[in-house]
Design a protein around this motif. Structure first.
Motif, PDB file in Angstrom:
ATOM      1  N   ASP A  32      89.858  71.282  81.644  1.00 23.29           N
ATOM      2  CA  ASP A  32      88.635  71.006  82.173  1.00 23.29           C
ATOM      3  C   ASP A  32      87.792  72.240  82.247  1.00 23.29           C
ATOM      4  O   ASP A  32      88.362  73.138  82.482  1.00 23.29           O
ATOM      5  CB  ASP A  32      88.813  70.718  83.953  1.00 23.29           C
ATOM      6  N   GLN A 168      84.943  63.280  89.656  1.00 20.81           N
ATOM      7  CA  GLN A 168      85.588  64.513  90.116  1.00 20.81           C
ATOM      8  C   GLN A 168      85.075  65.243  91.287  1.00 20.81           C
ATOM      9  O   GLN A 168      84.188  65.583  91.297  1.00 20.81           O
ATOM     10  CB  GLN A 168      85.773  65.760  89.016  1.00 20.81           C
ATOM     11  N   THR A 240      95.485  77.575  88.801  1.00 18.10           N
ATOM     12  CA  THR A 240      96.407  78.728  88.826  1.00 18.10           C
ATOM     13  C   THR A 240      95.914  79.654  87.712  1.00 18.10           C
ATOM     14  O   THR A 240      95.661  79.199  86.650  1.00 18.10           O
ATOM     15  CB  THR A 240      97.841  78.578  88.889  1.00 18.10           C
ATOM     16  N   SER A 241      96.142  80.886  87.903  1.00 20.40           N
ATOM     17  CA  SER A 241      96.084  81.904  86.781  1.00 20.40           C
ATOM     18  C   SER A 241      97.472  82.611  86.673  1.00 20.40           C
ATOM     19  O   SER A 241      97.428  83.477  85.724  1.00 20.40           O
ATOM     20  CB  SER A 241      95.163  83.233  87.175  1.00 20.40           C
ATOM     21  N   HIS A 245     103.224  79.817  88.154  1.00 17.15           N
ATOM     22  CA  HIS A 245     102.689  78.771  89.017  1.00 17.15           C
ATOM     23  C   HIS A 245     102.370  77.548  88.009  1.00 17.15           C
ATOM     24  O   HIS A 245     102.779  76.277  88.614  1.00 17.15           O
ATOM     25  CB  HIS A 245     101.429  79.110  89.707  1.00 17.15           C
ATOM     26  N   ASP A 249     104.191  73.994  88.889  1.00 20.38           N
ATOM     27  CA  ASP A 249     103.339  72.673  88.863  1.00 20.38           C
ATOM     28  C   ASP A 249     103.765  71.766  88.220  1.00 20.38           C
ATOM     29  O   ASP A 249     103.604  70.355  88.434  1.00 20.38           O
ATOM     30  CB  ASP A 249     101.752  73.315  88.497  1.00 20.38           C
TER      31      ASP A 249
HETATM   32  N1  LIG Z   1      83.468  69.870  89.605  1.00 18.66           N
HETATM   33  C1  LIG Z   1      83.346  70.872  90.468  1.00 18.66           C
HETATM   34  O1  LIG Z   1      81.932  71.513  90.893  1.00 18.66           O
HETATM   35  C2  LIG Z   1      84.616  71.966  90.556  1.00 18.66           C
HETATM   36  C3  LIG Z   1      84.657  73.029  91.684  1.00 18.66           C
HETATM   37  C4  LIG Z   1      85.663  73.709  91.766  1.00 18.66           C
HETATM   38  C5  LIG Z   1      86.779  73.773  90.925  1.00 18.66           C
HETATM   39  N2  LIG Z   1      86.571  72.535  89.934  1.00 18.66           N
HETATM   40  C6  LIG Z   1      87.695  72.421  88.800  1.00 18.66           C
HETATM   41  O2  LIG Z   1      88.844  72.471  89.519  1.00 18.66           O
HETATM   42  C7  LIG Z   1      89.575  73.540  89.122  1.00 18.66           C
HETATM   43  C8  LIG Z   1      90.956  73.857  90.201  1.00 18.66           C
HETATM   44  O3  LIG Z   1      90.127  74.474  91.258  1.00 18.66           O
HETATM   45  P1  LIG Z   1      90.752  75.445  92.301  1.00 18.66           P
HETATM   46  O4  LIG Z   1      91.109  76.715  91.394  1.00 18.66           O
HETATM   47  O5  LIG Z   1      89.959  75.388  93.358  1.00 18.66           O
HETATM   48  O6  LIG Z   1      92.293  74.923  92.453  1.00 18.66           O
HETATM   49  P2  LIG Z   1      93.405  74.919  93.283  1.00 18.66           P
HETATM   50  O7  LIG Z   1      94.438  74.778  92.466  1.00 18.66           O
HETATM   51  O8  LIG Z   1      93.203  74.063  94.463  1.00 18.66           O
HETATM   52  O9  LIG Z   1      93.639  76.431  93.504  1.00 18.66           O
HETATM   53  C9  LIG Z   1      93.869  77.704  92.885  1.00 18.66           C
HETATM   54  C10 LIG Z   1      94.254  78.664  93.756  1.00 18.66           C
HETATM   55  O10 LIG Z   1      95.681  78.532  94.404  1.00 18.66           O
HETATM   56  C11 LIG Z   1      96.485  79.526  94.010  1.00 18.66           C
HETATM   57  N3  LIG Z   1      97.899  79.007  93.914  1.00 18.66           N
HETATM   58  C12 LIG Z   1      98.901  79.338  94.785  1.00 18.66           C
HETATM   59  N4  LIG Z   1     100.052  78.697  94.286  1.00 18.66           N
HETATM   60  C13 LIG Z   1      99.794  77.756  93.251  1.00 18.66           C
HETATM   61  C14 LIG Z   1     100.169  76.812  92.497  1.00 18.66           C
HETATM   62  N5  LIG Z   1     101.477  76.556  92.475  1.00 18.66           N
HETATM   63  N6  LIG Z   1      99.374  76.315  91.542  1.00 18.66           N
HETATM   64  C15 LIG Z   1      98.220  76.377  91.635  1.00 18.66           C
HETATM   65  N7  LIG Z   1      97.486  77.395  92.172  1.00 18.66           N
HETATM   66  C16 LIG Z   1      98.144  78.199  92.991  1.00 18.66           C
HETATM   67  C17 LIG Z   1      95.988  80.092  92.803  1.00 18.66           C
HETATM   68  O11 LIG Z   1      96.480  81.347  92.919  1.00 18.66           O
HETATM   69  P3  LIG Z   1      97.203  81.938  91.556  1.00 18.66           P
HETATM   70  O12 LIG Z   1      96.239  81.938  90.394  1.00 18.66           O
HETATM   71  O13 LIG Z   1      98.008  83.209  91.891  1.00 18.66           O
HETATM   72  O14 LIG Z   1      98.319  80.891  91.080  1.00 18.66           O
HETATM   73  C18 LIG Z   1      94.644  79.896  93.044  1.00 18.66           C
HETATM   74  O15 LIG Z   1      94.055  81.096  93.766  1.00 18.66           O
HETATM   75  C19 LIG Z   1      88.954  74.585  88.603  1.00 18.66           C
HETATM   76  O16 LIG Z   1      89.433  75.561  87.741  1.00 18.66           O
HETATM   77  C20 LIG Z   1      87.719  73.547  87.846  1.00 18.66           C
HETATM   78  O17 LIG Z   1      88.071  73.287  86.615  1.00 18.66           O
HETATM   79  C21 LIG Z   1      85.599  71.764  89.544  1.00 18.66           C
END
Ligand SMILES: NC(=O)c1ccc[n+]([C@@H]2O[C@H](COP(=O)([O-])OP(=O)(O)OC[C@H]3O[C@@H](n4cnc5c(N)ncnc54)[C@H](OP(=O)(O)O)[C@@H]3O)[C@@H](O)[C@H]2O)c1
Length: 270
Positions: A32, A168, A240-241, A245, A249
């Protein structure tokens, strides 16, 4: 290819190329992004796709989704002529997305968010009809909308010629995991993608019964939430970065929650 778990590329900046390559090699098959330089480096997703293709992982083996972002979602790096009419803005943004992504079609194209609130207004109808035209041109496999509420989605499915195929949304436990919007999606066969499942729900990740389920299954609470999302019919996004993870996942495919566990998590107020 219908995705079941999506790797999200927001806020990855210069690490985007490397992270997309790592995610795909780890096993993610859906990516995405958005043509919104403020939060996404779409052109670096394109670099990653080119590198992966040179290693034998073709663009066509992946589900690729990007978005049209309205003007108020941009900083000064607007990827279209801000003075142009809305239909032209959509066309220009889409063309640039294809260029960034080094492809001639995407699998899904989303309106990043409606212009009006709480319902929909003229700009939304105009932009949606431009998105419908892209769908008719065959250059996007699906079309959809993000950050949409119940009222907006009901109006859209009722009125438009081509209904959204994807929604989404940010998914908060304390708002019933977006139950009302998911219900419309279920009725109309719309794919519901949930984002910020972890970042929007940190109390759930610490909730005793959830951590107990996780240790029983040999995973972390994060994977319980992603698995829960899948079992209630969502397609989760992970942001995640970390390679570790990503791999953790992807273990969601090897675990399963009981009906009682799913109902319990669904009832958590966050
Ligand atoms: N449509 C929209 O307006 C919108 C808005 C926001 C996001 N999005 C999409 O949704 C995606 C995900 O959003 P998000 O980054 O808020 O998602 P998230 O997966 O809820 O959060 C990621 C955060 O959680 C941490 N984390 C800890 N353990 C993890 C694990 N096992 N797996 C994944 N993350 C872990 C990550 O740190 P680490 O990096 O240390 O793992 C990171 O800081 C975005 O990249 C984007 O593509 C869309």
């Amino acid at each position: 290819m219908t995705p079941t778990f999506i790797y999200g590329t927001a806020w990855k900046k210069d690490a985007t190329t490397q992270l997309v390559e790592t995610a795909v090699k780890a096993g993610f098959k859906a990516i995405d992004t958005a043509n919104q330089p403020k939060h996404y480096s779409e052109w670096l997703v394109g670099e990653a796709l080119a590198a992966l293709a040179s290693e034998g992982i073709s663009r066509d083996s992946l589900f690729l989704q990007t978005k049209f972002t309205p003007l108020d979602g941009h900083d000064d790096r607007v990827p279209y002529d801000p003075q142009a009419d809305l239909k032209t803005q959509v066309r220009q943004s889409f063309e640039r997305s294809l260029k960034h992504l080094k492809t001639d079609r995407v699998d899904s194209y989303l309106l990043h968010g409606p212009y009006s609130f709480p319902g929909l207004g003229d700009e939304d109808w105009e932009v949606w009809s431009a998105i419908e035209e892209l769908y008719r041109s065959g250059r996007t496999g699906m079309i959809g909308i993000s950050n949409v509420n119940y009222l907006q989605l009901s109006a859209l499915v009722e009125r438009v010629a081509i209904k959204p195929m994807v929604v989404q949304n940010r998914c908060y436990a304390n708002r019933g995991w977006d139950r009302e919007v998911r219900e419309i999606c279920r009725e109309h066969g719309i794919m519901y993608q949930g984002f910020s499942l972890l970042t929007a729900n940190s109390p759930v990740l610490r909730h005793d019964p959830v951590t107990t389920m996780a240790s029983k299954l040999g995973v972390d609470a994060a994977q319980v939430i992603f698995r829960f999302a899948m079992q209630v019919g969502m397609v989760p996004l992970t942001g995640t970065s970390k390679e570790e993870h990503m791999k953790q996942d992807l273990r969601v495919y090897r675990i399963s929650l009981s009906e009682d566990e799913v109902s319990f998590i669904e009832s958590i107020a966050g």
